[in-house]
Scaffold this motif. Structure first.
Motif, PDB file in Angstrom:
ATOM      1  N   GLU A 182       0.704  -1.137  -0.075  1.00 20.95           N
ATOM      2  CA  GLU A 182      -0.015   0.204   0.163  1.00 20.95           C
ATOM      3  C   GLU A 182       0.725   1.185   0.026  1.00 20.95           C
ATOM      4  OE1 GLU A 182      -0.947   0.772   4.649  1.00 20.95           O
ATOM      5  OE2 GLU A 182      -2.054  -0.927   3.590  1.00 20.95           O
ATOM      6  N   ASN A 183       0.271   2.440  -0.507  1.00 25.61           N
ATOM      7  CA  ASN A 183       0.963   3.653  -0.388  1.00 25.61           C
ATOM      8  C   ASN A 183       1.329   3.943   1.031  1.00 25.61           C
ATOM      9  OD1 ASN A 183       0.987   3.701  -3.351  1.00 25.61           O
ATOM     10  ND2 ASN A 183      -0.845   5.135  -3.049  1.00 25.61           N
ATOM     11  N   LEU A 184       2.471   4.670   1.287  1.00 32.39           N
ATOM     12  CA  LEU A 184       2.899   5.288   2.383  1.00 32.39           C
ATOM     13  C   LEU A 184       3.185   6.709   2.106  1.00 32.39           C
ATOM     14  CD1 LEU A 184       3.400   2.159   3.182  1.00 32.39           C
ATOM     15  CD2 LEU A 184       5.139   3.029   4.824  1.00 32.39           C
ATOM     16  N   TYR A 185       3.048   7.652   2.912  1.00 37.68           N
ATOM     17  CA  TYR A 185       3.419   8.989   2.966  1.00 37.68           C
ATOM     18  C   TYR A 185       4.197   9.452   3.803  1.00 37.68           C
ATOM     19  CZ  TYR A 185      -0.131   8.901  -0.652  1.00 37.68           C
ATOM     20  OH  TYR A 185      -0.885   8.800  -1.902  1.00 37.68           O
ATOM     21  N   ALA A 186       5.190  10.614   4.016  1.00 36.02           N
ATOM     22  CA  ALA A 186       5.822  11.063   4.669  1.00 36.02           C
ATOM     23  C   ALA A 186       5.412  12.659   4.668  1.00 36.02           C
ATOM     24  CB  ALA A 186       7.459  11.177   4.485  1.00 36.02           C
TER      25      ALA A 186
END
Length: 289
Positions: free
Chosen positions: A239-243
């Motif tokens: 899945e996508n991860l964001y910072a």
């Protein structure tokens, strides 16, 4: 909506020995409040009141700090110290706190695994117990806002000097706004040449419950510990991860120099003695010239 937070606080605090031989490093005070109280307050200020603290042997002082002390309250009532009495009562009522012990110190990733039954099948916040954030908008709230926008795990990051990237977990990815990156990789304490950026993981996370499955698949990494960074790298494949570049200042209370710096900075913000303390520091500096 993020309803629960996890605060890992099981480490031995060996950098502060002998002060931490009989007390948790998270209880070391910044002026008159222990470090972990600032962390709990950040969660509460972010709208989270259900908090699980991961402790270990010798950490009972954390539970005692947030518990009622009826003898102390009675003494304050007798002294008619209403302000301090109210503060003590607010302290014990500030959140619904739960505790579980990490049986062995096998890393941050292992500590997070102890929260699986508490958080259930919902996203949750993680706030490291030895890191204080000084921000107008609580950093955890900043991450919650980003999570609400993208519906994925979010990691707090900050820029660090390029020659110090080997001290941190470092992320790399594609900027989609001034503050947000869509992540492509995470590396735990890379060499300067291997680092994908100088954006360091800053001790605050919003994680989806899928992280628990990834932790079960994560082998021991650096220092023979289960690294949360390694588990998030596995999660990134699913899945996508964001910072989120934090707006505010991170204070790492895990080392002595930053602990001293934080104490001075917070003291200079306290109106009851800021002017006198500043004058004292200036006097010391003049004498040292």
């Amino acid at each position: 909506m993020i309803k629960k937070a996890i605060i890992p606080a099981a480490g031995l605090g060996t950098r502060f020995l002998p002060a931490t031989k009989a007390q948790p490093k998270e209880m070391l005070p910044i002026i008159d409040r222990p470090t972990i109280q600032y962390v709990v307050q950040e969660a509460v200020d972010s709208g989270i009141e259900d908090i699980l603290i991961i402790t270990g042997k010798g950490k009972r002082a954390i539970e005692d700090h947030f518990d009622r002390n009826y003898e102390l309250e009675t003494r304050l009532e007798e002294k008619e110290d209403q302000l301090l009495l109210d503060e003590m009562r607010r302290l014990s009522d500030m959140a619904n706190l739960h505790y579980v012990r990490q049986r062995e110190l096998n890393g941050l990733g292992d500590a997070i695994r102890y929260a699986r039954h508490h958080v259930g099948n919902e996203p949750f916040a993680v706030l490291l117990g030895d890191t204080i954030m000084d921000a107008v908008i609580p950093v955890t709230q900043q991450l919650i806002d980003t999570h609400d926008q993208y519906g994925c795990s979010v990691i707090a990051v900050e820029e660090v000097p390029h020659d110090k990237v080997n001290r941190y977990g470092i992320v790399g990815g594609r900027s989609i706004s001034d503050r947000i990156l869509e992540l492509e990789t995470l590396v735990e304490k890379p060499s300067v040449n291997e680092a994908p950026s100088n954006l360091a993981i800053a001790g605050r996370y919003i994680l989806t419950p899928e992280i628990f499955s990834m932790l079960e698949q994560t082998p021991a990494g650096k220092n023979n510990e289960i690294q949360l960074t390694d588990a998030m790298l596995l999660l990134l494949k699913r899945e996508n991860l964001y910072a989120h570049r934090i707006e505010g200042k991170r204070h790492d209370i895990g080392n002595k120099l930053d602990f001293l710096k934080t104490t001075v900075e917070f003291a200079l913000k306290r109106p009851e003695f800021a002017d006198k303390f500043r004058a004292f520091l200036e006097e010391i500096l003049r004498k040292g010239e």
